[in-house]
Design a protein around this motif. Structure first.
Motif, mmCIF file in Angstrom:
data_model
loop_
_atom_site.group_PDB
_atom_site.id
_atom_site.type_symbol
_atom_site.label_atom_id
_atom_site.label_comp_id
_atom_site.label_asym_id
_atom_site.label_seq_id
_atom_site.Cartn_x
_atom_site.Cartn_y
_atom_site.Cartn_z
ATOM 1 N N TRP A 76 0.800 -1.216 0.000
ATOM 2 C CA TRP A 76 0.000 0.000 0.000
ATOM 3 C C TRP A 76 0.839 1.275 0.000
ATOM 4 C CZ3 TRP A 76 -5.011 -0.732 -0.821
ATOM 5 C CH2 TRP A 76 -5.614 -1.951 -0.419
ATOM 6 N N HIS A 77 2.173 1.204 -0.081
ATOM 7 C CA HIS A 77 2.997 2.372 0.221
ATOM 8 C C HIS A 77 2.755 3.571 -0.698
ATOM 9 C CE1 HIS A 77 5.539 0.744 -3.024
ATOM 10 N NE2 HIS A 77 6.203 1.878 -3.030
ATOM 11 N N LEU A 78 2.451 3.336 -1.959
ATOM 12 C CA LEU A 78 2.215 4.458 -2.870
ATOM 13 C C LEU A 78 0.890 5.159 -2.564
ATOM 14 C CD1 LEU A 78 3.418 2.842 -6.226
ATOM 15 C CD2 LEU A 78 4.675 4.431 -4.737
ATOM 16 N N VAL A 79 -0.120 4.376 -2.235
ATOM 17 C CA VAL A 79 -1.418 4.957 -1.856
ATOM 18 C C VAL A 79 -1.287 5.694 -0.529
ATOM 19 C CG1 VAL A 79 -3.819 4.444 -1.278
ATOM 20 C CG2 VAL A 79 -2.695 3.210 -3.133
ATOM 21 N N GLU A 80 -0.539 5.111 0.410
ATOM 22 C CA GLU A 80 -0.315 5.788 1.698
ATOM 23 C C GLU A 80 0.367 7.139 1.487
ATOM 24 O OE1 GLU A 80 0.381 3.324 5.451
ATOM 25 O OE2 GLU A 80 1.550 2.260 3.914
ATOM 26 N N ARG A 133 -1.193 10.583 2.714
ATOM 27 C CA ARG A 133 -0.491 11.371 3.729
ATOM 28 C C ARG A 133 -0.165 12.764 3.210
ATOM 29 N NH1 ARG A 133 3.545 6.559 5.950
ATOM 30 N NH2 ARG A 133 2.030 5.609 7.367
ATOM 31 N N ALA A 134 0.141 12.863 1.925
ATOM 32 C CA ALA A 134 0.411 14.175 1.329
ATOM 33 C C ALA A 134 -0.817 15.072 1.380
ATOM 34 C CB ALA A 134 0.882 14.009 -0.113
ATOM 35 N N ARG A 135 -1.969 14.462 1.498
ATOM 36 C CA ARG A 135 -3.221 15.219 1.593
ATOM 37 C C ARG A 135 -3.662 15.428 3.041
ATOM 38 N NH1 ARG A 135 -6.529 12.119 -3.320
ATOM 39 N NH2 ARG A 135 -4.666 11.731 -4.595
ATOM 40 N N GLY A 136 -2.817 14.989 3.984
ATOM 41 C CA GLY A 136 -3.102 15.232 5.391
ATOM 42 C C GLY A 136 -3.766 14.100 6.136
ATOM 43 N N HIS A 137 -3.980 12.964 5.476
ATOM 44 C CA HIS A 137 -4.619 11.827 6.128
ATOM 45 C C HIS A 137 -3.601 10.979 6.896
ATOM 46 C CE1 HIS A 137 -8.310 12.683 3.967
ATOM 47 N NE2 HIS A 137 -7.660 12.641 2.809
ATOM 48 N N ASP A 138 -4.082 10.229 7.850
ATOM 49 C CA ASP A 138 -3.274 9.270 8.599
ATOM 50 C C ASP A 138 -3.483 7.889 7.984
ATOM 51 O OD1 ASP A 138 -1.727 8.047 10.611
ATOM 52 O OD2 ASP A 138 -3.483 7.784 11.906
ATOM 53 N N THR A 139 -2.420 7.084 7.938
ATOM 54 C CA THR A 139 -2.546 5.732 7.386
ATOM 55 C C THR A 139 -1.752 4.746 8.212
ATOM 56 O OG1 THR A 139 -0.614 5.777 5.908
ATOM 57 C CG2 THR A 139 -2.659 6.720 5.043
ATOM 58 N N VAL A 140 -2.174 3.490 8.173
ATOM 59 C CA VAL A 140 -1.430 2.396 8.788
ATOM 60 C C VAL A 140 -1.676 1.146 7.959
ATOM 61 C CG1 VAL A 140 -3.322 1.835 10.397
ATOM 62 C CG2 VAL A 140 -0.974 1.141 10.930
ATOM 63 N N ALA A 141 -0.622 0.344 7.761
ATOM 64 C CA ALA A 141 -0.729 -0.851 6.902
ATOM 65 C C ALA A 141 0.133 -1.967 7.507
ATOM 66 C CB ALA A 141 -0.281 -0.533 5.488
ATOM 67 N N PRO A 142 -0.402 -2.708 8.454
ATOM 68 C CA PRO A 142 0.392 -3.752 9.122
ATOM 69 C C PRO A 142 0.645 -4.963 8.229
ATOM 70 C CG PRO A 142 -1.886 -3.868 9.837
ATOM 71 C CD PRO A 142 -1.774 -2.635 8.978
#
Length: 209
Positions: free
Chosen positions: A17-21, A25-34
């Motif tokens: 998911w790293h490209l979507v994250e 994140r560049a738009r200010g959202h928080d993400t997590v992908a375990p």
């Protein structure tokens, strides 16, 4: 801003998911992908769910996004914690108490045409090579166990599928989504792994743009 919790598919890693994250994140959202414990023969859907719940931590009202086999995990997370919504990406869509191993027969899946590459045919070659290098074995030891899903969580749910998906074709998943969730999927111009082949388009979709 929203929190997005990403669940990868079988034999994969959170890196998928790293490209979507990065887009989100560049738009200010928080993400997590375990990383799920997919190589562990002692782990099944409950342990996958526990891994995601632990990764959520004290985050509130997350959007839970499940890819492929992760479609079996996403509603279990929604059964354990309060989530804002569920998004299923090129997903296996479970019925309550269905074992992942039974999905194919229960959904009347017909074996598709033979392809050299089911997953990365529309991904840039260097990125596809990195994805294959990072891939892991998927234990099937506990995939025959019934899912602990009692009923689909009462939260907004979206399904998005790839127009060129070779593993879970558009017609097949459209039928399953309608039969099991009463939903018509959205379609993007990708194969089975849109987080690598169409990350900006997928991020736009998730962020509601």
């Amino acid at each position: 801003m929203a929190t997005f919790v990403f669940i990868h598919g079988a034999g994969d890693v959170g890196w998928y998911w790293h490209l979507v994250e990065a887009e989100l994140r560049a738009r200010g959202h928080d993400t997590v992908a375990p990383d799920l414990p997919c190589e562990d023969d002692s782990a099944g859907l409950p342990e996958y769910t526990d891994t995601v719940v632990a990764a959520i931590g004290n985050r509130t009202d997350p959007v839970v996004v499940g890819q492929s086999l992760g479609g079996f995990v996403a509603p279990l997370v929604g059964q354990e914690v309060a989530v804002k919504s569920l998004v299923l990406v090129a997903p296996m869509i479970p019925a309550p108490q269905e074992a992942p191993a039974d999905f194919w027969v229960n959904t009347r899946y017909d074996e598709q045409a033979s392809y050299d590459d089911l997953f990365y045919h529309d991904v840039p070659p260097q990125l596809a090579a990195e994805a294959r290098k990072r891939g892991r074995s998927q234990s099937e030891t506990r995939l025959a166990e019934p899912s602990p899903l009692k009923a689909w969580p009462d939260v907004p749910t979206r399904v998005v599928i790839g127009r060129h998906d070779r593993l879970l074709p558009v017609g097949f998943i459209s039928r399953v989504a309608q039969e099991r969730l009463g939903l018509t999927p959205d379609v993007i111009d990708s194969g089975h792994t849109p987080a690598l082949s169409r990350p900006t388009e997928l991020a736009d979709y998730l962020a509601g743009r």
